[in-house]
Structures are given as C-alpha cells and as structure tokens.
Design a protein around this motif. Sequence first.
Motif, short mmCIF file in Angstrom:
data_model
loop_
_atom_site.label_atom_id
_atom_site.label_comp_id
_atom_site.label_asym_id
_atom_site.label_seq_id
_atom_site.Cartn_x
_atom_site.Cartn_y
_atom_site.Cartn_z
N UNK A 29 -54.55 -24.32 7.26
CA UNK A 29 -54.34 -24.02 5.85
C UNK A 29 -53.03 -23.28 5.58
N UNK A 30 -52.46 -22.68 6.61
CA UNK A 30 -51.29 -21.82 6.40
C UNK A 30 -50.06 -22.57 5.88
N UNK A 31 -49.74 -23.78 6.37
CA UNK A 31 -48.56 -24.46 5.82
C UNK A 31 -48.65 -24.70 4.32
N UNK A 32 -49.81 -25.13 3.85
CA UNK A 32 -49.98 -25.35 2.41
C UNK A 32 -49.89 -24.07 1.61
N UNK A 33 -50.42 -22.98 2.16
CA UNK A 33 -50.31 -21.69 1.48
C UNK A 33 -48.86 -21.24 1.40
#
Length: 311
Positions: free
Chosen positions: A47-51
């Motif tokens: 989820x971190x790249x999208x965040x």
Amino acid sequence: MPATSSILSLSTCWNSHRHTEGRALAQEAHELGFEWIEVSHGTKISLLPGLLEAVAAGEIQVSSLHNFCPPPVEVTMDAPDAYEFTSDKTWERERAISLTKKTLAMATRFGTDRVVIHLGSARIRSFTDKLEAMALAGQLYSRDYSDLKLKFVAQRQTASALAMDRVRAALDQLLPVCEAEGVRLGIETRSHYEQIPSQHEMLLLLEEYKDCPWVGSWHDFGHVQRQANLALLDHETYLSQISAHLIGCHVHDVAWPMKDHRAPLSTGGVALEKLMPLVPAGVPLIWELSPGNRREAVVEALNRWREKFPA
C-alpha cells in the motif's frame, strides 16, 4: 504542520485491511473528512507506493508514522511489538533498532517529522489481563485484587532498571538517525502495566532527554484510560505531567474497562471534554480506531467532535 489543535488525522489501522491500493485508502480517509492520516504499523508494504503517490499529488497529508513502517517482511500479522528494544535477546533488540531506522527514513519520504514508537516491556509475568478480568467481574476494590496489584507493582519496579538501560541504549543508536532525517520520536503511553514506559519511567525519560529535540511524549488516551480503570494511575494527572512534551496523541474511546480503540465520544469511557484542554495547540490528534468501527459511526463521531471541539 499548522499551529492549531484542531488538526485531526485518521490512522490507517482503521481501513488499511480493506484496501489493495494505497491511493484508494487515502481517498476513503479524505471522503470521511480527514485531510491527514497516520501510516500505521499494520499498513502492508504493497500500500505504501500508492500512499506516497497520494501525498505527492496533494490528495492527503501524513501527520505521522507508527513504528514499524514498513512492517518486517518476516512477520505476517500486524505486530508492532514483534521486536522489542527491551528483549533479552541481542538479535531481537538489534532487529527492532534496524526496523526503526527504516521507519525514520520512510517518515522523511512521507514528509512528516513524527514517528510513534513502542519502547518494549519489563521482563516479568504480566497480570494486566487478570486485573482487567477481575475489574470486569466487579472485584476492583476487593482484597484479592489489591493483593495482586501490589504484587504486580513490586515486580514491575524491580524489573524497571534493566529495561530502561536497554531503552537508553536503543535511543543512543536512533537519535543520530533522527537528527539526520529531521524526525522526532514520540514515546507512546501504553495500555498494559508491564509495558515501557510506566508513568514514572515516562517522566524520567522526558527529564533525561529534555534538551534533545528529537524525543517527546505521545499520549494515547485509550491506553492511559485502561490503566486508570485499573486504579494504576490518574489520567488527568498523567496527561498534565507530560503535556509540555507532547508531539502527538492517539485519540479513541474505551468501553469499560479495557475495550479500547472505539470512536471518540462514543462510549463515554474517556473524559475527553475534561482532558482535551490539557493538550497544547499544534499537537496532532490521530484517531486510532479498530477496524470494527462502522463507517457511519466514524462519521457520527467526527460530527460530534467538531461540535464539541470547534476549530
């Protein structure tokens, strides 16, 4: 971050499990009425790249990260205490420090200067669950309860020195990284009495690091209330003692005596109207809610909050 006490942030612990894409997670928080999020310890690496994209696009702002973020790849569950600075195992302490350094670097990528940390626990048998069960059964002021609590307190005090030495050793390794990244560590108040720091230990650490700009306190309203419900401390006194050092708060309610991470102002278990005036302006307030809180309940709580604590 603007100097106002009205900044509200939503921890991703509430909705990260429902998303496979970080940008959608951020969008949901924004739709609820939150302009800020805390990237919590249970947030999947995927989820971190999208965040990060959402932050770069100005769709959301990040108030803070909760250690460990990113989570350790070898741990398949949400486990912020999988590795402790106070462990008897050298390799575990080293792993906790290494993961925290990665969190500090990730905080810089997210554009925040705050990381929430758990310090560990005293190496003793825990009686917190037993005390909570006794309190729930109406035995809070019984002789058996008092005897067990006094035994617990005595053992806890005996184990404090070793745990605190290990905490200081970890901080000695982390503070140069904090300075290099420009990120502060918020020492979180805990829910279980065996966990570090106790009220006394928190005050001791804040005094020892009073001249260090990279260490502050992080007040978790639900955690402290759980200990207050067991007659282990006074919530208002504790918050007043650490308020000058606050760099953030976790806000949630408690269903007596120990069911925490409820939407604020939903159960009446935490006297927020009395306690909130003790929080200095400019300290971010992160709603740290369990996934079990329904979306409608969060919206209702947010409306009540803004009525009671207008910007």
